[in-house]
Write a protein that holds these residues in place. Sequence first.
Motif, PDB file in Angstrom:
ATOM      1  N   THR A  64       0.847  -1.186   0.000  1.00 18.33           N
ATOM      2  CA  THR A  64       0.000   0.000   0.000  1.00 18.33           C
ATOM      3  C   THR A  64       0.881   1.234   0.000  1.00 18.33           C
ATOM      4  N   PHE A 123       0.716   4.971   1.777  1.00 16.52           N
ATOM      5  CA  PHE A 123      -0.050   5.531   2.898  1.00 16.52           C
ATOM      6  C   PHE A 123       0.587   6.839   3.375  1.00 16.52           C
ATOM      7  N   ASP A 133      -0.598   9.626   8.937  1.00 17.63           N
ATOM      8  CA  ASP A 133      -1.888   8.986   9.215  1.00 17.63           C
ATOM      9  C   ASP A 133      -2.043   7.767   8.304  1.00 17.63           C
ATOM     10  N   PRO A 134      -1.491   6.624   8.727  1.00 17.75           N
ATOM     11  CA  PRO A 134      -1.497   5.440   7.851  1.00 17.75           C
ATOM     12  C   PRO A 134      -2.885   4.980   7.429  1.00 17.75           C
ATOM     13  N   SER A 135      -3.954   5.504   8.082  1.00 15.69           N
ATOM     14  CA  SER A 135      -5.302   5.107   7.635  1.00 15.69           C
ATOM     15  C   SER A 135      -5.622   5.744   6.283  1.00 15.69           C
ATOM     16  N   LYS A 136      -4.914   6.853   5.970  1.00 15.23           N
ATOM     17  CA  LYS A 136      -5.063   7.439   4.621  1.00 15.23           C
ATOM     18  C   LYS A 136      -4.169   6.642   3.671  1.00 15.23           C
ATOM     19  N   SER A 137      -4.758   5.693   2.996  1.00 15.33           N
ATOM     20  CA  SER A 137      -3.914   4.799   2.172  1.00 15.33           C
ATOM     21  C   SER A 137      -4.694   4.251   0.994  1.00 15.33           C
TER      22      SER A 137
END
Lengths: 803, 214
Positions: free
Chosen positions: A576, A578, A582-586
């Motif tokens: 991925t 990312f 903010d690793p949730s934005k990926s």
Amino acid sequence: MAYDLIGKDFTPPDVVAKVTGKAKYSEDFRVEGMAFCRIYSSPMPHANVKNIDASEALAMPGVLGILTADDLPPMPAPNRPILTNEPRYAGEPIYVIAAESEELCMDAMEKVRVDLEPLDFTVDPLQSLYPGGPNATNGGNVAGRGPEGAYVKETKWSARDFAAAGEGELPMGPAETEWAYGDLEAGFADSDYVLDDTFITQGLSHHCMEPRTALAYWQNGKCFVHASSQSQAFPVPFLAQYIGIEPQNLVFIAEYCGGGFGSKGTAYPEQALPAHMSKKINRPVMMRVTRVEEYNIGSARPGFQGRIKMGFRKDGRVMAVDLYIVQENGPDVGMNDYISAADALALVYTPENMRFRGIPVATNTPPRVPQRGPGQNQIACVVEPLLDKAAAELGVDRLDIRTINTPNNGTLYGPNKGKVTSAYLKESYEMGAEKFDWARKKSRSGQRDGTKVRGIGLGSAYHSAGYYGFDGLVMITPEGKLQIHTGVGNLGTYSHSSTSRVAAEVLKYDWDNCVIVRGDSRKHLPWNLAQFGSNTSYTMTRTNYVAAMDAVNKLKEIAATDLGGSPDDYDIGDHTVFATADPSKSMTYAQAAQRAIELGGKFSGQEAPEDLNPMTAGAVAGLAGQGLIGVAKDTLESDGTPPAFAAAFMEIELDLETGKYEILDYVGIADCGTVLHPAGLDHQIKGGAVDGIGLGGYERHVYDPQNGLPAATGFNASRVPTYLDVPSTMTTGAVGIADPMNPVGARGIGEPVQGCAAAALLSAISDAMGGHYFNRVPVMPDMIVNAVSGREQSHGPLQVNTF
Amino acid sequence: MSVVTFDPEKDPANPPVGGGLSRRELIKSVIATGAVVSAGSLLGGCGSGPGETQTAVGGVERLISLNINGKVRRVDVVPHETLAMTLRYKLGLTGTKLGCDRGECGACTILIDDTPIYSCSTLTHSVRGRAVTTVEGLQAADGSLHPVQQAFVDELGPQCGFCTPGQIMTSVALLRANPNPTREDARQALAGNLCRCGAYDHYLNGVMRAAQEA
């Protein structure tokens, strides 16, 4: 540096096909309507073809056509002719004939009348240089590759030049090439020991297991060639030239190759024969090549007749070298082995002062092309035993006389004060000495057990190990797979895969999700250098690195476009891309590849960098719209020559009554920077040792000087090493210090691992014989027996192409 | 390594040419006359040509049955046809390689019953009624590799791979005859299989691993 893939073993994707028989080499393909052609080769070493009358043959049912030199465009040097009206060696192709079957071809050949006018010939350069001596070609007797290109001319030395040489010593008339640095006279004056020796290194055949059979056919204006080739991308423009078409109209299939050793590094003229025949008869044509034909047209390593004067300081430092090489160059411009030999000597032993002179001389023997360590491995065989001689004279340890002269990272070598990217030959020796237990084993020198005596040898070799400026190409598919497109051939080193793994490493890919795309020019392959010159590990790690970095940058750009922020805000991992904060934005690689297709332009190959080679640009265009494209030309920094060094140690037990020996121990150490693939490197070091044992002690290249005909065309007569000639276990190692000019620290290694073994064998033989130096390779058992018993050798001191 | 058919009269360094002249004699005559009528087989190999039904040297194809990899295969064969050519050109079994076509290299090794044989030097007619096994016949019905094949993968046996099928067939024969060979046994058994890449050490590792795991 810690890597996930680099430096780890893996199962290369082509191994299973090799063990199941599913791997298809050129003779394994069949095409509907396939006809056969066979080569008619010159029965004479040198002749003019006066006439070819094929009328009776062509009238035979099932005979489809004939091709002669007159049917083919002339090939300007340095290309060799595809067919010739002036055969210059026994076995040179004169015509090919096609028929429904091979037997019919051979029956038809019996009906073809070829009128040949025999010409003067020679298998000995010195004979050709003598006043009034024969010229190997109608154009002259000195042929080579100079700064202004290929040349052929006539050069004769004077009888005075020959008379000036001592008995059995090399005469040294005017040279064709010459360079020098330092003050030679002062260097010898400063020396405590000076040796002056004449030497011979035999030219040897490559003897690839797979003969260079080729199959060709034409469809829709394209020519398809199934070839036996070390390389995939690089030969395409050259073979296209031999066929007379544009490179983009050649479909070149070379997924497997049964050995090349330099002789199949790029296109060779015979490769084009079935294509020309297929065009003429409008049928697919298979041209099978027999073992004898493979010997003849498969080329050979140039031989040397040389003389070397070396001056040593009392601690073993090389103060001065004066080197002269007459290169036996086959029938045309050959290769620059003699120049490479001098270059290698200047680097490996870093002499304070040096002069080199050389001349390439044509002979009526097979063409000379690169063979594993072309020049470097011959000179290793010459110099390493002489170091032992000097060590004995000076009372210096044989390991110390080597390590005192090795280059290092700061070395500036040769007449041009060339740099190396890094150099750890000394460390290779030190590692080898420890694994071999040099300190203990050297005391076994000369130990007798009945007729048997121990010999302890060591030696090293070098080849340059990489280039730059080629292209890399990868694609991430919408399914999330990484396709690594490689133009590297399949020489058997597995470097098509080990270099591809760099792209996976950069993109942090699981290897199971990677696909190597190779072996067929229709598969959109980038412009890569050939698999020769120990270069692949350096050159194509760089190309795969830059292509993967381009893909990383595009992943980040796509993420920034879709998810906000700038590309620098993103990182990659776990398939991925990312946001670092903010690793949730990926987004996954698969999603990014889908977005690349939607965005188009550079992201999916609709646009490509302008500095790409046309082959790579064509490959990108072929892939456009199918995924996220990573593509770039290697413009990374490269300052200096990346070197490959190898050092070897060997213990033998020599039977003085038979001249035969058992190799009891072998240790080979590589200096090739970061190790990409340990099992593959181990394979190269051991396989190179087998090859080196052949080079140093077994193989023959024999010509009858009366008739100019070969007497050792097959494996058996040529004495290619078998299981029983080599140790059944060997020890290998690598220094493993990363090279600063390669993104993963890698350099090549394929060639010096042969030369170091040959040198160590010669060193061990001389050691067992109490310091007898043959100054000739290979050293055969009969030579050993003659030397031990004080009999004259069966060859003359300067004779080449002999037993 | 045994060879079914071998003609010691054929000196590979001096092969006979058309009309019964030796090469040396032919060259002498060439030098004497300054001209030559070519002899096609002068520098040729001794393999029979593929795809032929009837040849000038005589011999008509006959339909015979062969037992290849456990299956009966019907095939038209001329009397002088070698098994290697039949396998490669008539039965599509191209895993058997031709490195020299003259009994020197072992790339064409196959099994006749349990004996490794150079198929380039074996006449197809001579193996009627015998069990012929090629590299294509080693994998199990489910496609899993033979233990020797698997060991050659695990030990990274091949380099270029061209000699590999022959190395494998000889190794299979060795392990059938001697399931627990020493490394020296394996070295001796494989001595008739050349490898120009010099992969001998790795192949021996493969044989020893296969012996352990079988």
